[in-house]
Structures are given as C-alpha cells and as structure tokens.
Design an enzyme around this catalytic site. Sequence first.
Site, short mmCIF file in Angstrom:
data_model
loop_
_atom_site.label_atom_id
_atom_site.label_comp_id
_atom_site.label_asym_id
_atom_site.label_seq_id
_atom_site.Cartn_x
_atom_site.Cartn_y
_atom_site.Cartn_z
N GLU A 90 0.96 -1.36 -0.02
CA GLU A 90 0.13 0.05 0.04
C GLU A 90 0.95 1.21 -0.16
OE1 GLU A 90 -2.11 -3.57 0.98
OE2 GLU A 90 -0.21 -2.67 2.04
N PHE B 180 -2.85 -14.22 0.33
CA PHE B 180 -2.37 -13.55 -0.86
C PHE B 180 -0.67 -13.97 -0.49
CE2 PHE B 180 -6.06 -12.27 -2.22
CZ PHE B 180 -5.95 -11.37 -3.12
N GLU C 130 2.47 -13.66 -3.35
CA GLU C 130 3.86 -12.78 -2.87
C GLU C 130 5.05 -13.69 -2.91
OE1 GLU C 130 1.48 -9.37 -0.87
OE2 GLU C 130 1.95 -10.91 0.34
#
Length: 298
Positions: free
Chosen positions: A119, A195, A200
């Site tokens: 983010e 995720f 990742e």
Amino acid sequence: MARLLVTLLFTMATAHLVGSEKGTTPNLEAVFKGRCYDYSEVVYKAILPMVSTSCDDLWTKFFQAFSFRAPCDVRADLYTPFLQAGKQSLPSDKVLFWSGVYALSHRFAENGIRYVTLEDTLIGYLANSLSWCGQEIAPGMNYSRCPSWEDCPSEASESFWAGASRTFGSEARGNVTVMVDGSNPNKPAYRRTSFFAKYELPGLNKTLVKAVNVIVAHDLSKPKLEVCGAGSLIYLQQDVEAAGFTFTCVDDPDSVIHLLCADDPTSRECQLVLSHINGQLTDMQESSGFNNLPDIFQ
C-alpha cells in the site's frame, strides 16, 4: 449480449447477499488521479522512485482492465499493462508483507520510512480501500453493486490485488519481512490460501531475495494462540524453505510491543515493561550516581 446477460443475472442473484451492496467508489476517476498527483508530488516523492507514466495514462490502463465487462469476468492478467506502468523498484531489506494485521503493519512500516508495504507503492496507494467493478453498459462501471471476493473467482478488485501482490513480491530484494497475527481465534496466523502464500511468496525472485523474516504479533488483550515454531507457523516455515529461502521467526519484538503499548499503556504487559524499566533506572541512579554528573558536565 452474452456478457450483458451475465451482468443482469449477477445483479439478480446477489441482490440478497450481505457484503455485495457496495458499488464502485463515487468519483473513482477523480479520486484515482488525485491520489496519483499526491503520491508523485507530495507523499512518497522522497521515499520511492517515481514512474514515468502520467496519471492520465495510469488511469486509462486501470479503467480499461475492468470497465465494460461483467463484474465476475475480470482476469488478473487484464491489469498487466497498468501494473507494468506503475511498477517501482523497491529498497533492499525494507519490503514488508502482512496478513491479518493491516493497521499494525502499516504503523510499523511508517509510510515507507521503516518498511515498504504494497500500500506504500504507487500501485497499492492508488487502489487502497477503493471499490470498483464494471458493467457492459455505459458508463462502464457499476455504482450500485459489486460482487464480494467470495461471490466469484474473477472479481475485479480481487484480480487486481492478486496481480499487484505478485508484482510487489517480484520487486523485493535482500531480506523481506512478513508480519502475521498470532491472536486471531478465527483464522490461523498463516494460511496457504492467503495472498502471501498464493502470490507474494511465489513471486519472490530467488536471485534477489535472501531470507524471509517472520514477525508474529499478538494482541495485548488476547491470548497467544500461535507462536513461532508451532501451529500454522510450521507450514509457513516449510513453504518458505521449500521456495529456497532462509527462514527466521520472532514473537513480539520490542519494536512491535512499543507500538502496541502506545495504544494500550494500561495493559498488564505494558505495565510490567514500565515497572521493569523504572526499576532499572532506579538501580542505575542509586548505584552509579545517574544524576551526579562529573564536574566537567556541571
């Protein structure tokens, strides 16, 4: 015509679903472009390298990926032009992945100063907390209802975050850090459906990344349900080592405890730490004359 029918059927089928009432964020284009200018000119200008693609072009590539499509017909690869245009090189040893600890991990990262989360990158910053999905008719976006991630496998925002996560992982270098929640009674600290596990970790470059360092954080008001070397953390170690990386794990490092105590200083754990520190200071003052400075400092 077939896609329009899918859109209409989806709207009828999900009208009763909790979590499916939220449509595309109002003024999405303006919010997106505003964030883009803010990012490049103010927020992260001195922290991460900027991209050469203009904000208008980034919006066009982002919009084209999901617009005028059925809301459950958006594959992750449709975002590839946008992800490639917005990709940034990341500083070595500062990449932070997280699972189940959104607020704590971002406070810990300190907006890219201490660590860099997805983010904190341009790609993640532009889309964070926004909602969007398409429809076959104008204006190409559905402002009344978008599917939740549980409703369909190729939902617009989930496909986006899948691609963004893999892109983020591919740019990591040196030692990477993963923060997980060891106090959640409803979810294990590590899930192979997360995720991190799906996108990742597989996206890490074995020639660029050396080790995966895991931080297990525990809520001060909750029991420690999972710790390093036990429970789902065993599976995390297995997956990291199977991927070819060195694995380390630590429970509640001081840097994390300090953040938690800043929010809840009256908790038992924080009071014990404070008492310990005060006791040490008292001993130092009495034994070494902490306040009795030599003449040279008077």
